[in-house]
Design a protein around this motif. Structure first.
Motif, PDB file in Angstrom:
ATOM      1  N   VAL A 444      38.322  38.384  52.106  1.00  0.00           N
ATOM      2  CA  VAL A 444      39.271  38.018  51.221  1.00  0.00           C
ATOM      3  C   VAL A 444      40.556  38.513  51.182  1.00  0.00           C
ATOM      4  CG1 VAL A 444      37.222  37.909  49.593  1.00  0.00           C
ATOM      5  CG2 VAL A 444      38.661  40.254  49.977  1.00  0.00           C
ATOM      6  N   ALA A 445      41.573  38.173  50.415  1.00  0.00           N
ATOM      7  CA  ALA A 445      42.849  38.403  50.348  1.00  0.00           C
ATOM      8  C   ALA A 445      42.756  39.851  49.708  1.00  0.00           C
ATOM      9  CB  ALA A 445      43.721  37.613  49.663  1.00  0.00           C
ATOM     10  N   TRP A 446      43.670  40.848  50.116  1.00  0.00           N
ATOM     11  CA  TRP A 446      43.753  42.232  49.742  1.00  0.00           C
ATOM     12  C   TRP A 446      45.191  42.535  49.848  1.00  0.00           C
ATOM     13  CZ3 TRP A 446      39.681  43.939  47.280  1.00  0.00           C
ATOM     14  CH2 TRP A 446      39.750  45.398  46.868  1.00  0.00           C
ATOM     15  N   HIS A 447      45.916  43.220  48.683  1.00  0.00           N
ATOM     16  CA  HIS A 447      47.181  43.624  48.855  1.00  0.00           C
ATOM     17  C   HIS A 447      47.350  45.018  49.563  1.00  0.00           C
ATOM     18  CE1 HIS A 447      47.253  40.829  45.491  1.00  0.00           C
ATOM     19  NE2 HIS A 447      48.407  40.662  45.847  1.00  0.00           N
ATOM     20  N   ASP A 448      48.199  44.993  50.501  1.00  0.00           N
ATOM     21  CA  ASP A 448      48.692  46.496  51.107  1.00  0.00           C
ATOM     22  C   ASP A 448      49.703  47.141  50.155  1.00  0.00           C
ATOM     23  OD1 ASP A 448      51.261  45.206  51.118  1.00  0.00           O
ATOM     24  OD2 ASP A 448      51.280  44.805  53.430  1.00  0.00           O
ATOM     25  N   GLU A 449      50.391  48.153  50.812  1.00  0.00           N
ATOM     26  CA  GLU A 449      50.936  49.190  50.123  1.00  0.00           C
ATOM     27  C   GLU A 449      52.145  48.574  49.682  1.00  0.00           C
ATOM     28  OE1 GLU A 449      51.827  49.657  54.440  1.00  0.00           O
ATOM     29  OE2 GLU A 449      50.073  49.661  53.229  1.00  0.00           O
ATOM     30  N   GLU A 450      52.623  47.450  50.224  1.00  0.00           N
ATOM     31  CA  GLU A 450      53.729  46.600  49.795  1.00  0.00           C
ATOM     32  C   GLU A 450      53.482  45.699  48.903  1.00  0.00           C
ATOM     33  OE1 GLU A 450      55.664  45.931  53.496  1.00  0.00           O
ATOM     34  OE2 GLU A 450      56.582  47.702  53.823  1.00  0.00           O
ATOM     35  N   GLY A 451      52.197  45.408  48.502  1.00  0.00           N
ATOM     36  CA  GLY A 451      52.001  44.230  47.372  1.00  0.00           C
ATOM     37  C   GLY A 451      51.822  43.017  48.248  1.00  0.00           C
ATOM     38  N   LEU A 452      51.952  43.215  49.396  1.00  0.00           N
ATOM     39  CA  LEU A 452      51.694  41.702  50.374  1.00  0.00           C
ATOM     40  C   LEU A 452      50.110  41.405  50.780  1.00  0.00           C
ATOM     41  CD1 LEU A 452      54.595  42.113  52.766  1.00  0.00           C
ATOM     42  CD2 LEU A 452      54.567  40.565  50.540  1.00  0.00           C
ATOM     43  N   ILE A 504      28.655  32.728  49.262  1.00  0.00           N
ATOM     44  CA  ILE A 504      29.252  33.927  49.234  1.00  0.00           C
ATOM     45  C   ILE A 504      30.176  33.999  47.871  1.00  0.00           C
ATOM     46  CG2 ILE A 504      30.738  35.571  50.170  1.00  0.00           C
ATOM     47  CD1 ILE A 504      29.556  34.965  53.009  1.00  0.00           C
ATOM     48  N   GLN A 505      29.812  35.069  47.057  1.00  0.00           N
ATOM     49  CA  GLN A 505      30.644  35.065  45.925  1.00  0.00           C
ATOM     50  C   GLN A 505      31.911  35.999  46.232  1.00  0.00           C
ATOM     51  OE1 GLN A 505      27.428  36.474  43.475  1.00  0.00           O
ATOM     52  NE2 GLN A 505      27.518  34.552  42.066  1.00  0.00           N
ATOM     53  N   ARG A 506      32.918  35.511  46.692  1.00  0.00           N
ATOM     54  CA  ARG A 506      33.918  36.020  47.154  1.00  0.00           C
ATOM     55  C   ARG A 506      34.832  36.830  45.853  1.00  0.00           C
ATOM     56  NH1 ARG A 506      33.013  32.092  50.713  1.00  0.00           N
ATOM     57  NH2 ARG A 506      33.004  32.756  52.801  1.00  0.00           N
ATOM     58  N   PHE A 507      34.851  36.093  44.780  1.00  0.00           N
ATOM     59  CA  PHE A 507      35.420  36.456  43.521  1.00  0.00           C
ATOM     60  C   PHE A 507      34.991  37.868  43.336  1.00  0.00           C
ATOM     61  CE2 PHE A 507      31.536  34.778  41.449  1.00  0.00           C
ATOM     62  CZ  PHE A 507      31.503  35.628  40.197  1.00  0.00           C
ATOM     63  N   LYS A 508      33.548  38.019  43.457  1.00  0.00           N
ATOM     64  CA  LYS A 508      33.284  39.665  43.435  1.00  0.00           C
ATOM     65  C   LYS A 508      33.820  40.710  44.334  1.00  0.00           C
ATOM     66  CE  LYS A 508      28.845  38.648  41.158  1.00  0.00           C
ATOM     67  NZ  LYS A 508      27.444  38.769  40.897  1.00  0.00           N
ATOM     68  N   LEU A 509      34.058  40.180  45.343  1.00  0.00           N
ATOM     69  CA  LEU A 509      34.565  40.862  46.465  1.00  0.00           C
ATOM     70  C   LEU A 509      36.097  41.251  46.220  1.00  0.00           C
ATOM     71  CD1 LEU A 509      32.847  39.428  49.860  1.00  0.00           C
ATOM     72  CD2 LEU A 509      31.966  41.285  48.550  1.00  0.00           C
ATOM     73  N   ARG A 510      36.632  40.406  45.867  1.00  0.00           N
ATOM     74  CA  ARG A 510      38.159  40.325  45.406  1.00  0.00           C
ATOM     75  C   ARG A 510      38.314  41.440  44.181  1.00  0.00           C
ATOM     76  NH1 ARG A 510      38.396  34.784  46.372  1.00  0.00           N
ATOM     77  NH2 ARG A 510      38.053  34.024  44.325  1.00  0.00           N
ATOM     78  N   GLU A 511      37.441  41.450  43.360  1.00  0.00           N
ATOM     79  CA  GLU A 511      37.292  42.342  42.523  1.00  0.00           C
ATOM     80  C   GLU A 511      36.767  43.964  42.668  1.00  0.00           C
ATOM     81  OE1 GLU A 511      34.700  40.873  39.604  1.00  0.00           O
ATOM     82  OE2 GLU A 511      36.028  39.107  39.048  1.00  0.00           O
ATOM     83  N   GLY A 512      36.561  44.032  43.889  1.00  0.00           N
ATOM     84  CA  GLY A 512      35.803  45.423  44.765  1.00  0.00           C
ATOM     85  C   GLY A 512      34.376  45.685  44.501  1.00  0.00           C
TER      86      GLY A 512
END
Length: 513
Positions: A444-452, A504-512
């Motif tokens: 999934v997409a995840w934001h780094d410390e710079e918000g990217l 796979i329910q990736r939306f749940k992974l995006r929510e952590g």
């Protein structure tokens, strides 16, 4: 195209008329291990149709089928069609709160439920203003319900009602991989359409086939595998009500000798791993294997073919289209792709402005074909945005190669850009599962410390492997598919959140989660 005014005539009664009444249609692999011949099925469905009427369930009313893969399921499904009643097979793995939403949304007049599932659904029945009958598939019924035998007892067979092939035959609720499930309305003609296209021209089912689908009857893929396709030609289906583990699948293959095996990528991966330690293969002869639900990782397909000598024909379908419309085909399998359009269907790729995309570019997949749903129930806005004239939006992102094959990139909501370049989560996942220690992976997409946005991977390890073995995983992915695509974070989990259909329910992974 096959005659499908009332689909029950074509899929059930026709076989008796053509001399296949003694042929076994369904055989249970567990429970009471019953068999249903086509003749018995024709008789019992005619009685079920009468029982619906006797219970005051009128034509076009809905009945919910919370039924495991057992002999009563086809009797109730086809019996409802004979009566003009609309059956709704329900996912057997949901929570009471979701059943409450579905039962109220559908306004089902009756609920048929397997004994093992009643305790789960019981809280959802309290205060329901629409249910007039609850039928439990058991020897005894709790207060407020009746047994299946009592429902059927003394019902004399009746003639099948005449319907139009464009009349609503049944509903399916979408698997809810991105939220609450939606009621998808299908017509009688769609059943014949999938049998005439994918069933006849890709899977090529015949009367001699024995079919085993690990995908259950309650959703579109399993319904086609285990009922529509074998019943179109008078073949035999193996029903298994239990959880489809590698061990259970191996036992069924050994005992019932299926010629057609219908799986999902998660189980194929687990089965490949199951036989990696040298366990003997079941004594069976497979002629065809298919996969859908999620895209099949290339590594899994190749390992399966090496061990079994039979290719997996991976394809993509949807609840909205009832079954697979894009697929690899016999003698034309390229792992890592979803193949080409199933005969009878057209597909195209479009950008955000609905303009056709060039080969090698990523676009949303649209499909046109004879099995498209009539629409969603009580979801006018979503119906209008999904069903655009003859075309149906799938919500899947694909790339078309120069030779016309389609490569899955991810769901529209799953795609993201890294350094301005579109990244396919599925491409990264394929690289991850080709690493020796990894059984399953989701990205999934995840934001780094710079918000990217950068890729984050969740992985399930094979038995006997630990997180310490993943030190080289990031470098492995860099070398395999490109330096900017590697996962910046890798988290080891026990399992991945999935729908009952294996998505796979990736939306749940995006929510952590």
């Amino acid at each position: 195209m096959s005659e499908c005014r009332n689909a029950a005539n074509y899929f059930v009664d026709r076989h008796v008329e053509e001399g296949r009444g003694a042929k076994v249609a369904f055989r249970e692999a567990d429970g009471k291990q019953r068999e249903l011949t086509y003749g018995q099925l024709a008789a019992e469905t005619a009685c079920a149709a009468a029982a619906f009427g006797r219970a005051g369930i009128r034509r076009e009313e809905r009945v919910a089928l919370l039924v495991l893969d057992q002999a009563e399921m086809p009797v109730l499904f086809w019996g409802a069609l004979k009566a003009g009643v609309v059956p709704i097979p329900l996912n057997t793995l949901l929570a009471a709160s979701v059943y409450d939403v579905i039962l109220r949304d559908s306004r089902a007049a009756a609920l048929f439920v397997s004994e093992a599932l009643y305790p789960v659904v019981a809280p959802a029945l309290e205060g329901n203003p629409f249910l007039r009958e609850v039928v439990i598939l058991s020897d005894a019924a709790p207060q407020g319900a009746i047994t299946y035998d009592a429902f059927m007892d003394g019902a004399d067979p009746i003639s099948t009602v005449e319907t139009s092939e464009d009349e609503i035959a049944f509903w399916l609720y979408s698997s809810g991989s991105t939220g609450q499930p939606k009621g998808v309305k299908h017509v009688h003609g769609s059943l014949c359409a999938t049998a005439d296209t994918y069933g006849a021209q890709v899977l090529q089912t015949s009367e001699d086939d024995v079919v085993y689908s690990v995908a259950k009857l309650f959703f579109a893929y399993g319904l086609g595998n285990a009922m529509t396709f074998p019943m179109a030609v008078g073949a035999t289906t193996i029903l298994f009500s239990g959880r489809p583990t590698p061990e259970a699948a191996a036992q069924i293959m050994d005992a019932h000798k299926p010629s057609v095996f219908c799986g999902v990528p998660t189980l194929y991966a687990a089965m490949v791993h199951y036989w990696e330690d040298g366990k003997p293969l079941p004594d069976t002869t497979l002629r065809a294997c298919i996969s859908a639900g999620e895209a099949l990782p290339e590594e899994v397909g190749k390992k399966w073919q090496q061990r079994w000598g039979v290719d997996i024909m991976d394809g993509v379908g949807s609840t909205e289209m009832l079954h697979i419309f894009l697929s690899n085909k016999p003698g034309d399998v390229v792992y890592g792709t979803s193949g080409t359009a199933v005969p009878g269907y057209e597909v195209r790729l479009v950008d955000e402005n609905d303009a056709e995309v060039a080969d090698g570019d990523v676009g949303e997949l649209l499909v046109r074909g004879p099995s498209a749903a009539e629409g969603y129930w009580n979801q006018r806005g979503k119906s209008r945005s999904t069903f655009e004239g003859h075309w149906t939006r799938t919500g899947d992102k694909y790339e078309r190669t120069a030779n016309g094959r389609y490569i899955y990139c991810g769901r529209t909501d799953d795609m993201f850009k890294v350094s301005g370049i579109w990244v396919s989560p599925f491409e990264i996942e394929q690289a991850l599962v080709s690493y020796p220690a990894v059984l399953e992976a989701a990205v999934v997409a995840w934001h780094d410390e710079e918000g990217l946005e950068k890729p984050k991977a969740y992985v399930v390890l094979k038995d006997g492997h630990g997180a310490a073995e993943l030190d080289d995983l990031k470098n492995y992915v860099k070398q395999k598919i490109g330096k900017w695509k590697y996962p910046r974070w890798v988290e080891v989990v026990e399992d991945l959140p999935k729908t009952a259909t294996g998505k796979i329910q990736r939306f749940k992974l995006r929510e952590g989660v």
